[in-house]
Design a protein around this motif. Structure first.
Motif, PDB file in Angstrom:
ATOM      1  N   LEU A  18       7.706   0.923  10.245  1.00  6.80           N
ATOM      2  CA  LEU A  18       6.996  -0.351  10.276  1.00  6.80           C
ATOM      3  C   LEU A  18       6.831  -0.787   8.834  1.00  6.80           C
ATOM      4  O   LEU A  18       6.167  -0.098   8.048  1.00  6.80           O
ATOM      5  N   SER A  19       7.415  -1.855   8.501  1.00  4.22           N
ATOM      6  CA  SER A  19       7.283  -2.277   7.108  1.00  4.22           C
ATOM      7  C   SER A  19       6.446  -3.540   7.057  1.00  4.22           C
ATOM      8  O   SER A  19       6.437  -4.338   8.002  1.00  4.22           O
ATOM      9  N   GLY A  20       5.724  -3.672   5.977  1.00  6.23           N
ATOM     10  CA  GLY A  20       4.940  -4.887   5.773  1.00  6.23           C
ATOM     11  C   GLY A  20       3.515  -4.790   6.245  1.00  6.23           C
ATOM     12  O   GLY A  20       2.706  -5.652   5.942  1.00  6.23           O
ATOM     13  N   LEU A  21       3.184  -3.730   6.954  1.00  2.00           N
ATOM     14  CA  LEU A  21       1.812  -3.626   7.454  1.00  2.00           C
ATOM     15  C   LEU A  21       0.919  -2.875   6.484  1.00  2.00           C
ATOM     16  O   LEU A  21      -0.285  -2.969   6.555  1.00  2.00           O
ATOM     17  N   THR A  22       1.542  -2.082   5.636  1.00  6.56           N
ATOM     18  CA  THR A  22       0.738  -1.218   4.761  1.00  6.56           C
ATOM     19  C   THR A  22       0.934  -1.611   3.314  1.00  6.56           C
ATOM     20  O   THR A  22       1.927  -2.225   2.944  1.00  6.56           O
ATOM     21  N   ILE A  23      -0.021  -1.215   2.532  1.00  7.70           N
ATOM     22  CA  ILE A  23       0.045  -1.472   1.101  1.00  7.70           C
ATOM     23  C   ILE A  23       0.902  -0.374   0.480  1.00  7.70           C
ATOM     24  O   ILE A  23       0.816   0.787   0.893  1.00  7.70           O
ATOM     25  N   ALA A  24       1.715  -0.739  -0.396  1.00  7.93           N
ATOM     26  CA  ALA A  24       2.538   0.245  -1.085  1.00  7.93           C
ATOM     27  C   ALA A  24       1.637   1.153  -1.879  1.00  7.93           C
ATOM     28  O   ALA A  24       0.963   0.723  -2.812  1.00  7.93           O
ATOM     29  N   HIS A  25       1.555   2.418  -1.483  1.00  9.94           N
ATOM     30  CA  HIS A  25       0.628   3.324  -2.175  1.00  9.94           C
ATOM     31  C   HIS A  25       1.335   4.077  -3.283  1.00  9.94           C
ATOM     32  O   HIS A  25       0.706   4.700  -4.106  1.00  9.94           O
ATOM     33  N   ASN A  26       2.633   4.062  -3.220  1.00 14.90           N
ATOM     34  CA  ASN A  26       3.362   4.802  -4.231  1.00 14.90           C
ATOM     35  C   ASN A  26       4.536   3.949  -4.698  1.00 14.90           C
ATOM     36  O   ASN A  26       5.432   3.631  -3.933  1.00 14.90           O
TER      37      ASN A  26
END
Lengths: 1231, 141
Positions: A18-26
């Motif tokens: 799932l892309s786009g739902l989470t903040i890039a943490h790394n």
């Protein structure tokens, strides 16, 4: 299980990103050597509906070793994905290794010729951990598990903040650009991209959304179904449905993705061996190794496709191939251990796949084959399997299997039964239980067993190359706490067996015993005791006395160590029992149970109470009453038999006292040990009655296997059930008091059958007692000694006043005070009748008779009551209650039951016969009543009543009353006859009476029948009644008799006017009460003797001939139709003699047609002259009347009682009087 | 030749009945009916009352002549103005003689009716009447 890489253990599911739902943490790109997503993804709160969307897609995300949805079932397979969240700029892992890899530079001379680069994980890539000769590492699995999704769902927000058109266009164009880039990027790697466009506003609020979505689709070339979806603001449920549907849309794409990978791997496998070298470097991995690699890849991709059968096949091939490869791997290299781990993992996968297919037996086979293969491999490589490391590895296998089975649902691996999959009966020598998959408890038990083996071998010296797979090197092995490992396994196994159900208690005890022994050997005595007790209880229940003795031996030692005195006493007491095997040779007697020098300051000693339920008691106790029933205040003998089955080595057992406890009011009996009393086999006890207890003394010195019987005599004072409940042995020692309670209730049934011992001339006899529970005794009330005699003869009659004399005789040896009560009620208890005592003024059912002296005469009292007016069954209960004057406390009662059926006193049978009405019938032409069409014809009837009774001789009828009611359509007149009822010659004969009724129709309408009710009331009394006054009569209303009078029916009546031997005159009346003309054919019977036999007739003829020859030849009557010529002489010249025997000459019509006009009565006269008969009942020729119109014979009814008619045959019998004098008398009287 | 005469009252009740024979052709004046027919005569006569009910309104004369037949018996009727019916059962047709007989019988009946001890529809038990009727029968029939 933790010792293996998680990727080897887990079930592989298609990966969805799932892309786009989470903040890039790394910001750093993920490396394959990290496991990937250690930290949970932070959901982007700014994204619309991000939490709901993330949750809806990621709801079933877990690190599943066991995937419940993979289990083969009839239900359609649900699309399942392993879902990871990635950020927007997610990059797939690189397909090819970097050509500028530092390690490769050294080996690759120049990149000019290279046709292509290898995967960074391939053994060919120098940067790969497998380089140069590794077969497979978990990183490759991890790549597909965590980094290379089959499906990417990319979430984007559509611009809806303002309604400004230009902004929208700019944003949409940007989005299209972004999407196209993504699409291109993922399409390169054959990954399916689905874009999900999320809007903050619904279509209603932003009207051009549809157009914009269409524009986006057009711009990106993504289709509406699975390419580009639009999610307007929605509820969580809607989002969940959306996620589910999208997953099912994407499922085929995922299968395709892994299918193409599978195809690729198969193609590579088809090349058979190493791929074409991209560099001329040394190629160390053997072709077999490459094959293993490709087979394994095929298996894994099959697993991703959820094709379990295919996966088993490829894993199986890979396993076999890998075993071959081992020959080329040096045992001391790290590749050896890698390959071993891979082999274990493959075996585990095959086993698990078999479980998915619900094939537990197959799974066990895989497990067994794996153990055997590895054993062979280890033996071949290290020349022995008898090493700690091998057993350590085996223990690990069992542990891994057990951990897997813990996750498996109960249908595949049960908890409450040892195994499923095959019939229990199949398991035997032909099919050892090794072949079936036992539940997890057994696997932990095996793990414990293998660990114990490992412990045994851990001390043995290792020579040469040693196996260190999954274990420590020999020099560190001693640091392992094997016992805690074993105990850990056993503890888990125990909990699994307990968690099953009650049926696996023996295994529980077995495990508990093992644990106890380990603790015991580790000198952890409290823990050891804890488990000893667990095992001990079951061994006792199962009566495994040998094992029990074994356990007790250790437990006593442990209890001594921890100084648990109560348990020590209990265990040692139990240890005294014989039959515990060789263990208790040195058991000590009671006084030596506790060796202590402590002196309690206050002199109090601890008291230990032990119940026989908790130990194997060496005392075998039986209590028996001699009989099972007795009366109150009688003395009853009972026996207490005790056998002491203690071991001989312990010497004599001497309890200080023993106490027998009873239920009910009987006081406990305490027998105190008195050494001065000689011990004997049967001891009759002398009981001293105390306030609370009964006391006795006896020798209680029990030699080994000694049987002692104590005989007790007791006086029982209460009505109750007495049973011996328990026997309490008390041992008073210096430092403690021990009480052993033996519960007689819980004794086993076979032991409860007790015997009664009799000592006779030094020999002992015994007999079995018949009672089922000999330790129980029922004490009944004292039997009454009063005799009640009721002088009731026969039944009671309804409505009568009945007086019942009751005779009471006291047989008590002393004076008594007595009262008597009577209760009379219906059997169904619906009706209760009260009466009174004749000699008592009080109108009650109880009479006090005061004191009756012993030996006095019988007392007679009459109880009088009125019987109900309907039949019923009464029960009269006479209860006599008395007290002895010497003992007024105790009520003694006696009941006497009298059955009193209440019945009708009389039965009356009625007979309604016609009679001849003497007056002429009225003319039909006379008008009597203008309303009426028919003349009032009066017919006479005779109602004869025969009154009978069951006991007529004791009944007397003094009067009667006869009433007719409910007449309809008729006038009815009862002719006054004689008032008295006529009685038969003897008193028991029935009464008879005839009522003459004249019935006249008076109804305007023509009636066929008329009805009336007749009621007869009788005034009667019993002849035995004492009271002869007028009030002694009872009235009995007979049931109403429904009389039916036929009014119109034509009838034929016969009367006999003369019955002398000279002339019998018969008169027939044919009545026609109808308004029709009736025609009858009238025939007189053949005038022959039908009753006499031939010799008699012959004799008669001779007599006749001698008297009057002419009369003898005159035979029969000639039929005459001429009525005016009625009197005709007999045809003397007709018929030859002796052909027929006529008894009568007669005058009258032989056969004639008779017409009877309406409302008239025709009279036919016949004169008969008896020829052969002198006197007595004689059958006379009868008239047959036949209705020619209605074709029907009419019965002839007798109109008087001077003759009889047999209605069956129509024969008429007349009693002919003997002489002519009678005739004249008769005629005279009748005329 | 046998005859049966019945006088029926206004309420169809029998007032008087007589069976007799002819004195002509050697007759002795007693009827020669068989027992059956003798019983049946009242029924035959009474059954013709229904016909009188109809005929009396079509015929103004008192003598209605032969109104009914029963096998070979004939019934002649005469209705008085007081609705008293004279019915005669006879074997041969002789209207004129019977008319005269009825007229004389009416005369007798009227005389009876005039008796203060007699009321209409009462049964005639007078022996004198009986005697006179027999005389009439001897005279005409």
């Amino acid at each position: 299980m933790d010792l293996y890489p998680i990727e080897y253990m887990c079930h592989n599911l298609p990966l969805m990103a799932l892309s786009g739902l989470t903040i890039a943490h790394n910001s750093e790109p993920l490396h394959i050597s990290t496991s990937g997503l250690e930290s949970p993804a932070a959901v982007d709160p700014d994204f619309p509906n991000s939490f709901e969307l993330y949750k809806a897609f990621n709801d079933d995300h877990h690190e599943a070793i066991w995937e419940p949805r993979a289990v083969k079932s009839d239900a359609k397979l649900q699309p399942t994905f392993r879902v990871i969240a990635v950020d927007k700029h997610y990059r797939l892992p690189s397909k090819k290794a970097s050509p500028l890899s530092p390690r490769s530079t050294s080996s690759v001379s120049s990149g000019t010729r290279s046709p292509g680069l290898h995967s960074p994980l391939s053994p060919l890539s120098p940067e790969s951990p497998l380089y140069p000769d590794g077969i497979m590492s978990q990183f490759w699995l991890r790549k597909y598990r965590n980094f290379l999704p089959s499906v990417v769902v990319s979430f984007h927000e559509i611009y809806t903040e303002t309604e400004e058109v230009q902004m929208k266009i700019n944003n949409d164009s940007e989005l299209i650009k972004e999407l196209n880039e993504q699409k291109r990027y993922f399409a390169e790697r054959n990954v399916k991209l689905t874009a999900v466009i999320v809007s903050r506003k619904s279509i209603l609020k932003s009207v051009d959304l549809n157009d914009r979505i269409a524009y986006l689709r057009k711009g990106t070339g993504l289709d509406a179904r699975s390419g580009l979806c639009f999610v307007p603001p929605s509820s969580p449920v809607e989002i969940q449905v959306f996620a589910k549907e999208l997953k099912s849309f994407l499922s085929p794409f995922a299968l395709d993705f892994y299918g193409s990978l599978l195809k690729h791997a198969r193609k590579k496998r088809g090349h058979n061996g190493a791929p074409a070298l991209t560099s001329p470097s040394m190629q160390l991995l053997s072709p077999q190794g490459w094959n293993v690699r490709y087979e394994l890849k095929q298996a894994v991709f099959s697993e991703y496709r959820q094709d379990i059968d295919l996966a088993i096949k490829f894993y199986g091939i890979a396993y076999e191939s890998l075993l071959e490869v081992f020959k080329t791997i040096p045992a001391d290299s790290s590749r050896w251990n890698e390959a071993r781990a891979l082999l274990d993992a493959i075996a585990f996968k095959i086993l698990k796949c078999n479980l998915y297919l619900n094939l537990p037996v197959m799974a066990q086979k895989v497990f067994n084959v794996h153990l055997q293969s590895i054993a062979g491999l280890v033996e071949h490589t290290f020349s022995t399997t008898e090493s700690y490391s091998f057993y350590g590895w085996k223990a690990l296998q069992y542990q891994v299997l057990a951990q897997l089975l813990d996750l498996v649902p109960e249908t595949i691996s049960p908890r409450s039964v040892p195994f499923v999959g095959v019939d229990t009966e199949i398991v035997g020598p032909e099919f050892p239980s090794l072949n079936v998959l036992h539940h997890t408890g057994y696997q932990y038990l095996n793990a414990a067993h293998q660990t114990r083996m490992r412990k045994q071998l851990s001390r043995s010296s290792i020579i040469g190359v040693y196996d260190t797979y999954m274990t420590l090197p020999p020099d560190q092995e001693y640091t392992v706490d094997h016992n805690s490992l074993i105990l850990g396994f056993l503890e888990t196994a125990y909990s699994r067996f307990v968690g099953g159900n009650e049926s696996q208690t023996r295994m529980q005890a077995h495990i508990a015993h093992q644990m106890a022994q380990i603790y015991f050997s580790d000198e952890k005595y409290p823990d050891a005791l804890k488990y000893f007790y667990l095992a001990e209880g079951l061994y006792r229940k199962e009566r495994w006395n040998y094992l029990l003795g074994y356990i007790l031996n250790d437990a006593i030692y442990a209890a001594q160590q921890v100084q648990d005195k109560e348990q020590l006493v209990r265990l040692q007491l139990e240890f005294l029992s014989e039959g515990l095997g060789p263990w208790n040779k040195n058991a000590v007697n009671v006084p030596q149970f506790i060796q202590t020098n402590e002196e309690k300051p206050d002199g109090e000693v601890p008291e230990y109470v032990i119940s026989s339920d908790n130990i194997l008691s060496f005392f075998d106790v039986n209590f028996a009453f001699m009989i099972s029933e007795t009366h109150v205040s009688s003395t009853i003998a009972s026996q207490l038999t005790i056998q002491s089955k203690h071991i001989a080595a312990a010497g004599d057992v001497i309890p200080s006292s023993l106490q027998i406890n009873f239920s009910g009011s009987v006081k406990p009996i305490v027998i105190t040990h008195d050494p001065s009393v000689s011990a004997s086999r049967i001891k009759k006890l002398k009981i001293d009655d105390g306030d609370d207890i009964q006391k006795a003394t006896a020798s209680l010195q029990f030699k080994p296997n000694d049987i002692m019987t104590f005989e007790i005599l007791q006086l029982l004072k209460k009505v109750e059930t007495v049973s011996a409940v328990s026997v309490l042995f008390t041992f008073i020692q210096k430092s403690f008091v021990l009480k052993l309670a033996i519960d007689l209730d819980t004794a086993e049934p076979e032991r409860a059958i007790s015997r009664w011992f009799v000592e006779d001339d030094e020999t002992l006899h015994s007999q079995y007692l018949s009672s089922l529970v000999p330790r129980s005794l029922t004490v009944k009330p004292k039997p009454p000694r009063v005799v009640i005699i009721s002088n009731v003869k026969g039944p009671a009659y309804i409505g009568e006043e009945l007086s019942i004399p009751l005779t009471l005789t006291s047989e008590e040896p002393e004076d008594i005070k007595l009262s008597m009560s009577v209760k009379v009620q219906n059997v169904e208890d619906q009706l209760e009748i009260t009466g009174f005592w004749s000699d008592d003024d009080t109108k009650g059912s109880t009479i006090d008779l005061d004191v009756i002296a012993s030996g006095s005469d019988s007392i007679i009292r009459d109880y009088t009551m009125r019987m109900p007016n309907e039949t019923c069954d009464l029960v009269m209960v006479v209860t006599v209650t008395y007290q002895l004057l010497s003992d007024p406390e105790i009520d003694i009662s006696k009941t006497h039951v009298i059955d009193l059926p209440v019945i009708f006193p009389f039965q009356v049978s009625y007979d309604l016969t016609p009679r001849i009405y003497p007056k002429k019938w009225p003319s039909p032409f006379f008008v009597y009543d203008l309303q009426s069409h028919s003349p009032p014809i009066t017919k006479r009837w005779c109602l004869s009543a025969t009154i009978d009774a069951v006991d007529m001789s004791h009944m007397e009828i003094s009067d009667y009353d006869f009433k007719i009611s409910n007449k309809t359509g008729i006038d009815l007149q009862l002719l006054d006859g004689p008032k008295e009822l006529t009685h038969g010659p003897t008193p028991s004969d029935p009464y008879t009476h005839s009522f003459i009724l004249d019935v006249t129709n008076n109804d305007a309408v023509e009636r066929r029948v008329a009805n009336a009710d007749a009621l007869l009331t009788l005034k009667w009394r019993r002849t035995t009644a004492k009271n002869k006054g007028e009030d002694s009569y009872n009235f009995f209303d007979l049931p109403i008799l429904k009389l039916t009078f036929p009014l119109l029916e034509p009838r034929v009546l016969l009367d006999v006017e003369s019955t002398s031997s000279d002339l019998v005159h018969l008169v027939y009346y044919i009545e026609n009460a109808t308004s029709h003309i009736l025609t009858f054919s009238v025939t007189l019977d053949l005038n022959t003797d039908m009753s006499l036999s031939y010799p008699l007739r012959h004799q008669l003829r001779q007599q006749l001939l001698s008297k009057d020859p002419s009369a003898a030849t005159g035979i029969g009557g000639r039929p005459s139709h001429d009525e005016s010529d009625r009197r005709h002489s007999l045809s003397r010249d007709q018929a030859p003699p002796l052909q027929q025997h006529s008894i009568f000459n007669y005058e009258g019509n032989k056969q004639v047609g008779v017409r009877v006009l309406p409302s008239t009565c025709r009279r036919l006269d016949y004169d008969l002259l008896p020829l052969a008969v002198t006197s007595g009942w004689q059958r006379v020729p009868a008239l047959r009347v036949y209705d020619t119109h209605f074709k029907k014979s009419l019965s002839v009814f007798p109109a008087s009682e001077k003759f009889r008619i047999d209605f069956k045959t129509g024969a008429v019998y007349v009693n002919i009087s003997s002489s002519s004098e009678d005739l004249s008398n008769n005629l005279g009287s009748e005329l | 030749m046998s005859f049966y005469l019945a006088i029926i009252g206004s309420k169809d009740n029998a007032i008087y009945s007589l069976d007799f024979g002819t004195y002509r052709q050697g007759g002795d004046g007693t009827s020669k009916f068989s027992a059956d027919v003798r019983q049946l005569c009242p029924f035959i006569v009474h059954s013709s009352l229904d016909i009188i009910e109809e005929v009396q309104w079509t015929n103004s004369a008192m003598h209605l002549k032969v109104i009914d037949k029963f096998y070979n018996y004939l019934i002649s009727a005469y209705v008085t103005s007081g609705n008293i019916k004279f019915l005669l059962l006879h074997e041969t047709r002789a209207d004129e003689v019977i008319r005269q007989f009825f007229v004389d019988l009416y005369d007798l009946y009227v005389k009876t009716l005039m008796s203060p001890f007699y009321s209409v529809d009462q049964a005639i038990t007078s022996k004198v009447f009986d005697q006179r009727v027999k005389m009439l029968a001897k005279k005409y029939l």
